[in-house]
Structure formats: C-alpha cells, structure tokens
Scaffold this motif. Structure first.
Motif, short mmCIF file in Angstrom:
data_model
loop_
_atom_site.label_atom_id
_atom_site.label_comp_id
_atom_site.label_asym_id
_atom_site.label_seq_id
_atom_site.Cartn_x
_atom_site.Cartn_y
_atom_site.Cartn_z
N UNK A 25 0.92 -1.20 0.12
CA UNK A 25 -0.09 -0.10 0.08
C UNK A 25 1.08 1.50 0.04
N UNK A 26 0.70 2.05 -0.97
CA UNK A 26 1.64 3.56 -0.99
C UNK A 26 1.94 3.63 -2.63
N UNK A 27 2.66 4.68 -2.58
CA UNK A 27 3.04 5.22 -4.00
C UNK A 27 3.91 4.27 -4.70
N UNK A 28 3.63 3.77 -5.99
CA UNK A 28 4.60 2.98 -6.52
C UNK A 28 5.95 3.30 -6.80
N UNK A 29 6.06 4.81 -7.09
CA UNK A 29 7.26 5.24 -7.09
C UNK A 29 8.33 5.06 -6.01
N UNK A 30 7.77 4.91 -4.91
CA UNK A 30 8.51 4.61 -3.67
C UNK A 30 8.79 3.22 -3.24
N UNK A 31 8.54 2.50 -4.27
CA UNK A 31 9.09 0.77 -4.21
C UNK A 31 10.37 0.72 -4.89
N UNK A 32 11.33 0.44 -3.87
CA UNK A 32 12.62 0.30 -4.57
C UNK A 32 12.93 -0.66 -5.51
N UNK A 33 13.79 -0.62 -6.27
CA UNK A 33 13.95 -1.68 -7.27
C UNK A 33 14.21 -2.91 -6.83
N UNK A 34 14.99 -2.97 -5.77
CA UNK A 34 15.50 -4.24 -4.98
C UNK A 34 14.34 -5.02 -4.37
N UNK A 35 13.20 -4.39 -4.32
CA UNK A 35 11.90 -5.02 -3.64
C UNK A 35 11.17 -5.73 -4.64
N UNK A 36 11.56 -5.35 -6.15
CA UNK A 36 10.73 -5.97 -7.13
C UNK A 36 11.02 -7.52 -7.23
N UNK A 37 10.14 -8.49 -7.27
CA UNK A 37 10.59 -9.70 -7.37
C UNK A 37 10.52 -10.11 -8.73
N UNK A 38 10.81 -11.21 -9.04
CA UNK A 38 10.82 -11.54 -10.45
C UNK A 38 9.58 -12.44 -10.59
N UNK A 39 8.83 -12.23 -11.77
CA UNK A 39 7.51 -12.77 -12.10
C UNK A 39 7.13 -13.27 -13.51
N UNK A 40 6.19 -14.26 -13.53
CA UNK A 40 6.03 -14.65 -14.97
C UNK A 40 5.39 -13.64 -15.66
N UNK A 41 4.26 -13.00 -14.94
CA UNK A 41 3.55 -12.04 -15.66
C UNK A 41 3.26 -10.88 -14.63
N UNK A 42 3.12 -9.57 -15.21
CA UNK A 42 2.72 -8.35 -14.82
C UNK A 42 1.39 -7.65 -15.46
N UNK A 43 0.57 -7.44 -14.56
CA UNK A 43 -0.77 -6.95 -15.12
C UNK A 43 -0.80 -5.58 -14.58
N UNK A 44 -2.08 -4.87 -14.78
CA UNK A 44 -2.36 -3.59 -14.47
C UNK A 44 -2.54 -2.59 -15.20
N UNK A 45 -3.42 -1.59 -14.74
CA UNK A 45 -3.79 -0.51 -15.50
C UNK A 45 -3.48 0.79 -14.73
N UNK A 46 -2.47 1.53 -15.32
CA UNK A 46 -1.91 2.72 -14.94
C UNK A 46 -3.27 3.81 -14.71
N UNK A 47 -3.47 4.67 -13.94
CA UNK A 47 -4.58 5.75 -13.92
C UNK A 47 -4.77 6.08 -15.31
N UNK A 48 -6.02 6.42 -15.42
CA UNK A 48 -6.14 6.63 -16.92
C UNK A 48 -7.05 8.13 -17.14
N UNK A 49 -7.18 8.78 -15.85
CA UNK A 49 -8.12 9.79 -16.00
C UNK A 49 -7.80 11.06 -17.18
N UNK A 50 -6.67 11.12 -17.42
CA UNK A 50 -6.12 12.15 -18.40
C UNK A 50 -6.48 11.66 -19.62
N UNK A 51 -6.77 10.42 -19.81
CA UNK A 51 -7.00 9.85 -21.20
C UNK A 51 -8.56 9.83 -21.49
N UNK A 52 -9.28 9.76 -20.27
CA UNK A 52 -10.59 9.21 -20.33
C UNK A 52 -11.50 10.66 -20.80
#
Length: 372
Positions: free
Chosen positions: A54-81
């Motif tokens: 829980x928190x700002x994604x920009x504050x997640x350190x690179x070293x905390x990102x685990x390896x994964x087979x798949x990444x999913x998600x939808x960056x906030x889109x209000x500016x496109x909507x």
C-alpha cells in the motif's frame, strides 16, 4: 503438473484483474501495489495482505521488485478518459513509466496493460511502442494491442477497454471473443442484466441505506469492513420529485422521456447529447459501462430495469445498488469489500471486470506454459 505462474498486479485497485487471473487457475500473486488505502484493504481482504504494497508505486525500491512470470495492471487513466481533462501533461499519465520500471526489473514473460480506449491514440502509447523497438527499454517484447468489449467476453456490460499484451516468448495476439450479440456462429450469446441478477435473491426494495457497523485493521490502519456481497444492497432516499421523474422513464429511455414540467432548467436548454442521463437499463441487454457514480441516475443509464407500462405497471424506481453494480462488473459473490459507500463505489467502477481478466489470463496461459 505445470508450476504456478507468478504474477504482479500494479495499480491493483480492489483486485478485479487479480480476481480474474486467480479464477483462471494456475496463477499465484506474489506482489500487488495500490496507493488507495481502502482499495488496498479490499485487495488484502480477498487475496492476502502480505504481498500487497500500500503506497506510492514510485517509492517501491528496485530491489523489492520480485521476479515474476506475468505483470498486469492499469495505470490511472483519467487524463485519457473522455470524462477527464484529457491533459497529456497530467502526472497520473506518467505512471505508465513506473509500470515499465517493474517490467524491467521483474522481467516477466508477459505483461498486460489495461486502460481506457483513448490510451491507444495517446502520446504515452506512442512512447510505449518506441520502447519495444531496437534499443528501447523493452526491446525484448512484442506488442499486441486493441479494444476489447467486455460483453464479448462474458460480462453483462458494454464496457470497452484498451488492452496491450507484451510478450518476450513470441507475439501473443489478443483473445478472440467468446460471446456475441444475438446467436452468433460458434459463440455464446451476450449476457444481459437479467442474467447478472437472476438467482441472486435481490430485493427490489433495499431495507437499508447504510453499510453495517464493522471495522477491520489492514496496514496498521482501521478501515470500514469487510462487507459481504449482500451488505452492499443499500438504497438511497430520493426526493419525491426524483421518484416522479424515475417513473416516467421506460427501459432504454432517459431524460428525453420526461415531460417538460419535470425537466430542470439545465436540461430544458440542452436539447441534444447526454442521452444516457437519467436512463433506465434494459433487462434483455448488457448494461452501459458501470462508472464510479452508478448510484446517481443523473450520471448515466443506471435506473433499475424493472418498468411496466400503464398506471398499474410494476416499476422499481431507484438506481442500481452497489451489490447490483458489482454483479454487472462480474465480481464473484464471495468477494468482500472495505471502505465507505462512496469508496466502495469507486472501487467497483474503476475495476476491470473479472471475467474479462479471466479470458485474458486463460488466453496467455498456454503461451507461458510452453515457454517453461
């Protein structure tokens, strides 16, 4: 037995996309990131707290990102909507770069981006395409992109979303529709509002306008919840004038069905456009897109579909409830929720319909297994 497919969900919201991938079997969430406390709490209540950041994604350190087979998600889109400011400089639109950072460090075999339809014509999407070319940050990946209609994949809702599939195990096309309008050759028939509500024992007249008194601790913070599906069947207290307006609107109708004397001045002056406003759903059709303020008929076609003509015709003159909106979004009945009424409505409206996510998950699974 094939090994579990590890998965990271970014901008996870309440977990609509994770819900679909988990339902597709074989996927194991190893990390999720969400900045909104109540949405993160809903995710944690359904899929576990230990892997939710829980928190700002920009504050997640690179070293905390685990390896994964798949990444999913939808960056906030209000500016496109179409409903937003369409400001290309909106900082929320830059969060897709954080998505790329996670892809660079987790090195998934496949990533899936979900967004509003305008994303595919945005400058951000052009930059994303540049990054998969030779010398780009994502040059290992091939992209497939397009617009998917949720109704074509089993959702009782005409929700159109941009989907991008990136793959470094060979190009993966978008999934083919499983459903279609009418009785299309080889496809199931679109699900409709009646299908979504049928067999759910939903009262036409909700007994309460409030959520139960309940609190829970997630991330060392107290939040309302968790609430079961039936707890979300909460009504409103419309004015007598609103009820009179509702009663004039047949299925598929809207503000143009109101007599002149019931029109507010703003509608009297606006003779065209906004045809969904004060609209009533149809039993035998998918709903319109469920947005974050579905409980307000003045925001769209959100009146309950039950309406019979004539002075004695049986009518349900109210907007859909939170529970009904969650069903139209295809959340499973066992899903639980955290937050206030407004916060939960926002979570429902912002979510990817789980059955759409499930179709994508089932589609990409064989490609991943073949690469193992």
């Amino acid at each position: 037995m094939a090994k579990r497919i590890s998965m990271i969900d970014l901008f996870a919201g309440c977990g609509g996309m994770t819900s679909g991938f988990v339902a597709a079997k074989g996927y194991k969430p190893v990390m999720a990131v969400e900045w909104d406390l109540h949405a993160a709490a809903t995710y944690a209540a359904n899929f576990g707290e230990s892997h939710m950041r829980w928190g700002d994604i920009a504050l997640v350190p690179d070293d905390d990102i685990p390896p994964a087979d798949v990444i999913i998600g939808g960056p906030p889109c209000q500016g496109f909507s179409n409903l937003g400011t369409r400001d290309v400089n909106d900082p929320r639109n830059k969060l897709w770069k954080e998505y790329i950072r996670f892809v660079r460090h987790a090195r998934p075999k496949v990533f899936v981006i979900e967004n509003v339809d305008r994303f595919l014509t945005s400058s951000e999407f052009e930059l994303l395409q540049q990054e998969v070319r030779e010398g780009g940050l994502l040059e290992e990946y091939d992209l497939s992109s397009g617009l998917l209609l949720a109704a074509d994949y089993g959702a009782p809702q005409r929700r159109k979303r941009a989907i991008v599939i990136g793959s470094r195990i060979g190009k993966i096309p978008l999934p083919e529709p499983t459903h279609g309008r009418g009785n299309p050759m080889g496809l199931k028939t679109w699900r409709n509002v009646r299908d979504a509500f049928s067999g759910k024992n939903i009262s036409d007249r909700p007994e309460t306008t409030s959520l139960p008194e309940s609190k829970v601790i997630y991330f060392d913070k107290e939040v309302p919840g968790p609430f079961k599906s039936e707890d979300l069947h909460i009504g409103r207290t419309p004015t007598a004038l609103s009820l009179l307006r509702y009663s004039h609107i047949p299925p598929g109708g809207g503000r143009f069905n109101l007599p002149e004397e019931l029109l507010p001045n703003c509608w009297k002056k606006k003779k065209t456009g906004t045809t969904d406003v004060m609209g009533r759903m149809r039993w035998e059709e998918p709903s319109v897109t469920i947005r974050t303020e579905f409980y307000k008929p003045e925001k769209g076609q959100y009146l309950h579909p039950q309406w019979e003509p004539g002075p004695d015709g049986y009518r349900v003159d109210r907007p859909i409830t939170h529970r009904e909106a969650a069903l139209l979004q295809t959340f499973p009945e066992h899903f639980v929720w955290c937050g206030t009424k407004i916060q939960i409505a926002k979570q429902i409206g912002n979510a990817v319909p789980p059955v759409l996510a499930e179709s994508i998950a089932k589609h990409i699974k064989p490609y991943i297994y073949r690469s193992q």
